[in-house]
Design a protein around this motif. Structure first.
Motif, PDB file in Angstrom:
ATOM      1  N   ALA A  40       0.859  -1.188   0.000  1.00 35.49           N
ATOM      2  CA  ALA A  40       0.000   0.000   0.000  1.00 35.49           C
ATOM      3  C   ALA A  40       0.897   1.241   0.000  1.00 35.49           C
ATOM      4  CB  ALA A  40      -0.875  -0.017   1.237  1.00 35.49           C
ATOM      5  N   TYR A  41       0.361   2.360  -0.495  1.00 34.08           N
ATOM      6  CA  TYR A  41       1.131   3.602  -0.466  1.00 34.08           C
ATOM      7  C   TYR A  41       1.515   3.935   0.980  1.00 34.08           C
ATOM      8  CZ  TYR A  41      -0.673   4.140  -5.205  1.00 34.08           C
ATOM      9  OH  TYR A  41      -0.979   3.930  -6.520  1.00 34.08           O
ATOM     10  N   ALA A  42       2.665   4.617   1.119  1.00 34.66           N
ATOM     11  CA  ALA A  42       3.182   4.940   2.467  1.00 34.66           C
ATOM     12  C   ALA A  42       2.088   5.541   3.347  1.00 34.66           C
ATOM     13  CB  ALA A  42       4.341   5.928   2.336  1.00 34.66           C
ATOM     14  N   GLY A  43       1.953   5.023   4.522  1.00 38.94           N
ATOM     15  CA  GLY A  43       1.020   5.596   5.513  1.00 38.94           C
ATOM     16  C   GLY A  43      -0.397   5.069   5.440  1.00 38.94           C
ATOM     17  N   ILE A  44      -0.764   4.426   4.314  1.00 35.43           N
ATOM     18  CA  ILE A  44      -2.176   4.001   4.167  1.00 35.43           C
ATOM     19  C   ILE A  44      -2.537   2.880   5.149  1.00 35.43           C
ATOM     20  CG2 ILE A  44      -3.802   2.869   2.594  1.00 35.43           C
ATOM     21  CD1 ILE A  44      -3.565   5.840   2.029  1.00 35.43           C
ATOM     22  N   THR A  45      -1.676   1.864   5.267  1.00 33.57           N
ATOM     23  CA  THR A  45      -2.013   0.776   6.206  1.00 33.57           C
ATOM     24  C   THR A  45      -2.046   1.313   7.638  1.00 33.57           C
ATOM     25  OG1 THR A  45      -0.805  -0.646   4.680  1.00 33.57           O
ATOM     26  CG2 THR A  45      -1.565  -1.663   6.715  1.00 33.57           C
ATOM     27  N   ASN A  46      -1.201   2.305   7.912  1.00 32.72           N
ATOM     28  CA  ASN A  46      -1.245   2.923   9.248  1.00 32.72           C
ATOM     29  C   ASN A  46      -2.624   3.515   9.517  1.00 32.72           C
ATOM     30  OD1 ASN A  46       1.412   2.309   9.592  1.00 32.72           O
ATOM     31  ND2 ASN A  46       2.189   4.364   9.266  1.00 32.72           N
ATOM     32  N   LEU A  47      -3.218   4.140   8.496  1.00 36.50           N
ATOM     33  CA  LEU A  47      -4.551   4.737   8.678  1.00 36.50           C
ATOM     34  C   LEU A  47      -5.635   3.665   8.738  1.00 36.50           C
ATOM     35  CD1 LEU A  47      -4.402   7.813   6.247  1.00 36.50           C
ATOM     36  CD2 LEU A  47      -4.206   7.825   8.719  1.00 36.50           C
ATOM     37  N   LEU A  48      -5.440   2.598   7.972  1.00 35.78           N
ATOM     38  CA  LEU A  48      -6.456   1.530   7.971  1.00 35.78           C
ATOM     39  C   LEU A  48      -6.431   0.718   9.271  1.00 35.78           C
ATOM     40  CD1 LEU A  48      -5.994   0.242   4.308  1.00 35.78           C
ATOM     41  CD2 LEU A  48      -8.152   1.099   5.261  1.00 35.78           C
ATOM     42  N   LEU A  49      -5.218   0.477   9.785  1.00 33.30           N
ATOM     43  CA  LEU A  49      -5.106  -0.373  10.983  1.00 33.30           C
ATOM     44  C   LEU A  49      -4.678   0.447  12.200  1.00 33.30           C
ATOM     45  CD1 LEU A  49      -3.311  -3.422   9.333  1.00 33.30           C
ATOM     46  CD2 LEU A  49      -5.765  -3.066   9.626  1.00 33.30           C
ATOM     47  N   GLU A  50      -3.377   0.662  12.320  1.00 34.52           N
ATOM     48  CA  GLU A  50      -2.814   1.493  13.380  1.00 34.52           C
ATOM     49  C   GLU A  50      -1.406   1.848  12.934  1.00 34.52           C
ATOM     50  OE1 GLU A  50      -3.346  -2.075  14.366  1.00 34.52           O
ATOM     51  OE2 GLU A  50      -1.519  -2.149  13.187  1.00 34.52           O
ATOM     52  N   HIS A  51      -0.851   2.924  13.506  1.00 34.11           N
ATOM     53  CA  HIS A  51       0.486   3.338  13.086  1.00 34.11           C
ATOM     54  C   HIS A  51       1.497   2.261  13.493  1.00 34.11           C
ATOM     55  CE1 HIS A  51       4.119   5.625  12.457  1.00 34.11           C
ATOM     56  NE2 HIS A  51       3.398   6.533  11.810  1.00 34.11           N
ATOM     57  N   LYS A  52       2.335   1.895  12.512  1.00 33.04           N
ATOM     58  CA  LYS A  52       3.255   0.782  12.753  1.00 33.04           C
ATOM     59  C   LYS A  52       4.236   1.086  13.885  1.00 33.04           C
ATOM     60  CE  LYS A  52       5.847  -2.262   9.689  1.00 33.04           C
ATOM     61  NZ  LYS A  52       6.289  -2.407   8.301  1.00 33.04           N
ATOM     62  N   LYS A  53       4.683   2.329  13.991  1.00 29.64           N
ATOM     63  CA  LYS A  53       5.692   2.654  15.009  1.00 29.64           C
ATOM     64  C   LYS A  53       5.054   3.199  16.281  1.00 29.64           C
ATOM     65  CE  LYS A  53       9.630   2.238  12.436  1.00 29.64           C
ATOM     66  NZ  LYS A  53       9.759   2.788  11.094  1.00 29.64           N
ATOM     67  N   THR A  54       4.099   4.141  16.148  1.00 33.06           N
ATOM     68  CA  THR A  54       3.554   4.785  17.357  1.00 33.06           C
ATOM     69  C   THR A  54       2.329   4.067  17.906  1.00 33.06           C
ATOM     70  OG1 THR A  54       2.051   6.205  16.112  1.00 33.06           O
ATOM     71  CG2 THR A  54       4.288   7.042  16.474  1.00 33.06           C
ATOM     72  N   ALA A  55       1.758   3.138  17.119  1.00 28.69           N
ATOM     73  CA  ALA A  55       0.551   2.385  17.500  1.00 28.69           C
ATOM     74  C   ALA A  55      -0.702   3.268  17.578  1.00 28.69           C
ATOM     75  CB  ALA A  55       0.744   1.633  18.819  1.00 28.69           C
ATOM     76  N   GLU A  56      -0.627   4.503  17.066  1.00 31.87           N
ATOM     77  CA  GLU A  56      -1.821   5.351  17.048  1.00 31.87           C
ATOM     78  C   GLU A  56      -2.932   4.640  16.261  1.00 31.87           C
ATOM     79  OE1 GLU A  56      -1.203   9.238  15.355  1.00 31.87           O
ATOM     80  OE2 GLU A  56      -3.390   9.549  15.322  1.00 31.87           O
ATOM     81  N   PRO A  57      -4.120   4.511  16.845  1.00 33.75           N
ATOM     82  CA  PRO A  57      -5.154   3.705  16.169  1.00 33.75           C
ATOM     83  C   PRO A  57      -5.682   4.326  14.879  1.00 33.75           C
ATOM     84  CG  PRO A  57      -6.017   4.683  18.192  1.00 33.75           C
ATOM     85  CD  PRO A  57      -4.557   4.986  18.158  1.00 33.75           C
ATOM     86  N   GLY A  58      -5.872   3.494  13.878  1.00 31.73           N
ATOM     87  CA  GLY A  58      -6.526   3.898  12.634  1.00 31.73           C
ATOM     88  C   GLY A  58      -7.954   3.361  12.689  1.00 31.73           C
ATOM     89  N   VAL A  59      -8.525   3.028  11.522  1.00 30.75           N
ATOM     90  CA  VAL A  59      -9.907   2.544  11.510  1.00 30.75           C
ATOM     91  C   VAL A  59     -10.029   1.299  12.404  1.00 30.75           C
ATOM     92  CG1 VAL A  59     -11.800   1.653  10.094  1.00 30.75           C
ATOM     93  CG2 VAL A  59     -10.275   3.395   9.150  1.00 30.75           C
ATOM     94  N   TYR A  60      -9.163   0.331  12.171  1.00 30.48           N
ATOM     95  CA  TYR A  60      -9.247  -0.918  12.940  1.00 30.48           C
ATOM     96  C   TYR A  60      -9.087  -0.656  14.440  1.00 30.48           C
ATOM     97  CZ  TYR A  60      -8.221  -5.339  15.060  1.00 30.48           C
ATOM     98  OH  TYR A  60      -8.252  -6.414  15.901  1.00 30.48           O
ATOM     99  N   GLY A  61      -8.031   0.092  14.775  1.00 34.86           N
ATOM    100  CA  GLY A  61      -7.730   0.354  16.185  1.00 34.86           C
ATOM    101  C   GLY A  61      -8.924   0.978  16.893  1.00 34.86           C
ATOM    102  N   ARG A  62      -9.584   1.921  16.217  1.00 30.99           N
ATOM    103  CA  ARG A  62     -10.722   2.600  16.838  1.00 30.99           C
ATOM    104  C   ARG A  62     -11.938   1.686  16.904  1.00 30.99           C
ATOM    105  NH1 ARG A  62     -10.376   8.551  16.350  1.00 30.99           N
ATOM    106  NH2 ARG A  62      -8.198   8.978  15.956  1.00 30.99           N
ATOM    107  N   PHE A  63     -12.138   0.927  15.838  1.00 35.17           N
ATOM    108  CA  PHE A  63     -13.293   0.022  15.808  1.00 35.17           C
ATOM    109  C   PHE A  63     -13.162  -1.025  16.920  1.00 35.17           C
ATOM    110  CE2 PHE A  63     -15.653  -3.668  14.208  1.00 35.17           C
ATOM    111  CZ  PHE A  63     -16.878  -3.075  13.924  1.00 35.17           C
ATOM    112  N   ALA A  64     -11.931  -1.500  17.108  1.00 33.75           N
ATOM    113  CA  ALA A  64     -11.705  -2.574  18.083  1.00 33.75           C
ATOM    114  C   ALA A  64     -11.796  -2.069  19.518  1.00 33.75           C
ATOM    115  CB  ALA A  64     -10.332  -3.206  17.839  1.00 33.75           C
ATOM    116  N   GLN A  65     -11.545  -0.768  19.703  1.00 34.78           N
ATOM    117  CA  GLN A  65     -11.436  -0.233  21.062  1.00 34.78           C
ATOM    118  C   GLN A  65     -12.727  -0.272  21.859  1.00 34.78           C
ATOM    119  OE1 GLN A  65      -9.671   3.630  20.702  1.00 34.78           O
ATOM    120  NE2 GLN A  65      -7.611   2.776  20.941  1.00 34.78           N
ATOM    121  N   ALA A  66     -13.812   0.175  21.234  1.00 36.90           N
ATOM    122  CA  ALA A  66     -15.058   0.239  22.005  1.00 36.90           C
ATOM    123  C   ALA A  66     -16.254   0.212  21.073  1.00 36.90           C
ATOM    124  CB  ALA A  66     -15.081   1.515  22.829  1.00 36.90           C
TER     125      ALA A  66
END
Ligand code: ADP
Ligand code: PHD
Length: 475
Positions: A45-71
């Motif tokens: 995927a283009y740079a940064g896209i998977t980070n937005l879809l899932l979570e940031h690879k280095k900082t773990a900031e939640p993306g769509v998945y991270g937020r959906f899974a949280q609550a």
């Protein structure tokens, strides 16, 4: 597919994918090649896209998945979805400008995004009922979201190349439209079976559907698994990874592009140590397949097409003992469990600790033991570290548990068996006034690891590189 054993399988990383002109001119139309064919491309995927879809690879900031899974009550995943949708459309605008092809590209990706958003919304409302647990479905959600990033980049690249007169074919391995789970190998064989590589250029998605789930098995960096599997199953002549930088003696961004040197050759052992530190020269499990099939791996710099890059084979050993790379890992949690009763039964304690670590799916970077203590160096986010601490305290009420955030800095080479090498490395660190928390050197003689306070990461990498690589005699 016409198996000719005469083709290469090539992966293009996310950072490179974001620079289409460089990919087109330097990789696809590499002046050293007669024509662009006899190659299979696997794209991230283009740079940064998977980070937005899932979570940031280095900082773990939640993306769509991270937020959906949280609550379940928290609807902020919808905003995260809007952000990634906008980012993908912006990329399309930049690549295609206005016109019919841009509309087609938008239509393709919007359909996937809309399908996924609908599925998440449905699942969210379903899980409001007591009979359904969100946790039971999260793995599938993660797979679904991840696959969108690679579908986007692969579709775009195939169509941009068609515009340039190349017979590029979009190979969709995401399994988006299939109605039952399929084995990854079968899916790959089916996709490539009918292709004649002499006259078409497959652009395959770096995400590949699999019955067990690609994310569940390999998680981030998964496109290297797809890449490696395609190389093995199609019996590639060579596997090539195109990256933003040469595989260098240290991170060029940290040590300086003028100070690091490209690695000419190395072996899979070194690649494994790098992957373990999160450097991801290649995913260690991907390396295994290539190594077993005796397919060599080349890591190339997208921006220097004439340069041969780094050749990784299973047999290479440096002529003389030396440090080839200085690399490291930040955000490591050291869990030290001390218990006087451990004396003489360290194994018993360790089995239980490891089972808890495995249960939480936490990655282990390193470990050490003394007569009455075990320290695991783990790579995970703070949330998981806290969870682990709670569990360890519960199972070992008598033990003293110390948790510290550290970094690991490592000097790596295919042969480091030389008297004085360790002393030189320790001196380089000590001269900086850095206190060493722990030190590991294994009998395999492929790395020396320093466990240090987090704040010393940059300074230690620079110092080790200066003393062990920059001033080392030429081999
Ligand atoms: N020894 C090293 N050689 C080359 N790059 C390194 C090294 N250590 C760390 N890096 C870093 O790795 C990062 C990831 O490489 P990149 O080519 O951007 O990955 P991807 O292809 O997956 O997008 C780069 O930003 C670079 O700074
Ligand atoms: N895009 C995925 C898969 C991957 O391998 O990416 P990259 O090649 O950019 O590391 C990720 O970020 O995990």
């Amino acid at each position: 597919m016409q198996v000719s054993n005469n083709h290469t399988v090539e992966k293009i990383g996310g950072t490179s994918m974001s620079q289409y002109e460089a990919v087109r001119d330097n990789i696809i139309f590499n002046p050293a090649l007669k024509n662009p064919y006899q190659r299979v491309f696997v794209v991230s995927a283009y740079a940064g896209i998977t980070n937005l879809l899932l979570e940031h690879k280095k900082t773990a900031e939640p993306g769509v998945y991270g937020r959906f899974a949280q609550a379940e009550e928290d609807q902020s995943w919808i905003e995260a979805f809007a952000l990634v949708r906008q980012k993908m459309l912006d990329i399309n605008q930049e690549l295609f400008g206005d016109g019919q092809l841009k509309n087609k590209a938008d239509k393709f990706i919007l359909r996937r995004l809309d399908d996924a958003e609908r599925a998440l919304a449905d699942l969210n409302s379903l899980c409001q009922h007591g009979h359904f647990e969100l946790d039971d479905h999260l793995a599938k959600v993660r797979e679904m979201l991840a696959s969108i990033g690679e579908a986007h980049s692969a579709w775009n690249m195939a169509h941009l190349l068609q515009k340039e007169g190349v017979n590029a074919v979009f190979v969709d391995l995401t399994g988006w439209n299939i109605d039952k789970a399929v084995d990854m190998d079968e899916l790959i064989k089916d996709a490539f079976f009918s292709l004649d590589l002499r006259e078409c250029l497959p652009i395959a998605t770096g995400y590949c559907h699999s019955e067990k789930g690609l994310m569940a098995t390999f998680d981030r960096g998964y496109s290297e698994m797809t890449f490696s599997r395609i190389a093995v199953l199609t019996q590639a002549n060579e596997a090539i990874i195109h990256k933003e930088y040469h595989l260098s003696s240290a991170d060029p961004k940290l040590v300086g592009e003028d100070k690091v040197v490209p690695i000419g050759m190395t072996n899979y052992d070194v690649a494994d140590q790098l992957a373990n530190l999160g450097m991801e020269a290649i995913h260690p499990r991907a390396a295994k397949g290539l190594r077993q099939s005796e397919i060599s791996l080349r890591v190339k710099n997208t921006f220097e097409p004439q340069h041969k890059g780094t050749l990784i084979t299973s047999t290479y050993v440096s002529d003389k003992p030396k440090v080839e790379i200085v690399a490291g890992r930040q955000q490591v949690y050291a869990f030290e469990l001390f218990d006087q009763d451990m004396m003489g039964q360290v194994n018993k304690f360790d089995v239980k600790i490891l089972s808890i670590i495995n249960e939480l799916k936490i990655e282990m970077v390193s470990k050490d033991v003394t007569a009455n203590s075990i320290t695991h160096y783990l790579s995970c986010n703070l949330k998981k570290a806290k969870r682990l601490l709670v569990l360890l305290e519960k199972y070992f009420p008598e033990a003293e548990i110390n948790l510290r955030k550290v970094c690991i800095v490592s000097a790596i080479g295919s042969d480091m068996q030389e008297a004085g090498m360790l002393a030189k490395a320790v001196k380089a660190i000590a001269e900086q006034g850095i206190s060493i928390q722990a030190l590991h050197q294994s009998m395999r003689q492929v790395d020396i690891q320093f466990v240090l306070d987090e704040k010393h990461f940059d300074q230690a990498v620079i110092a080790l590189h200066q003393h062990l690589v920059e001033t080392a005699p030429e081999v």
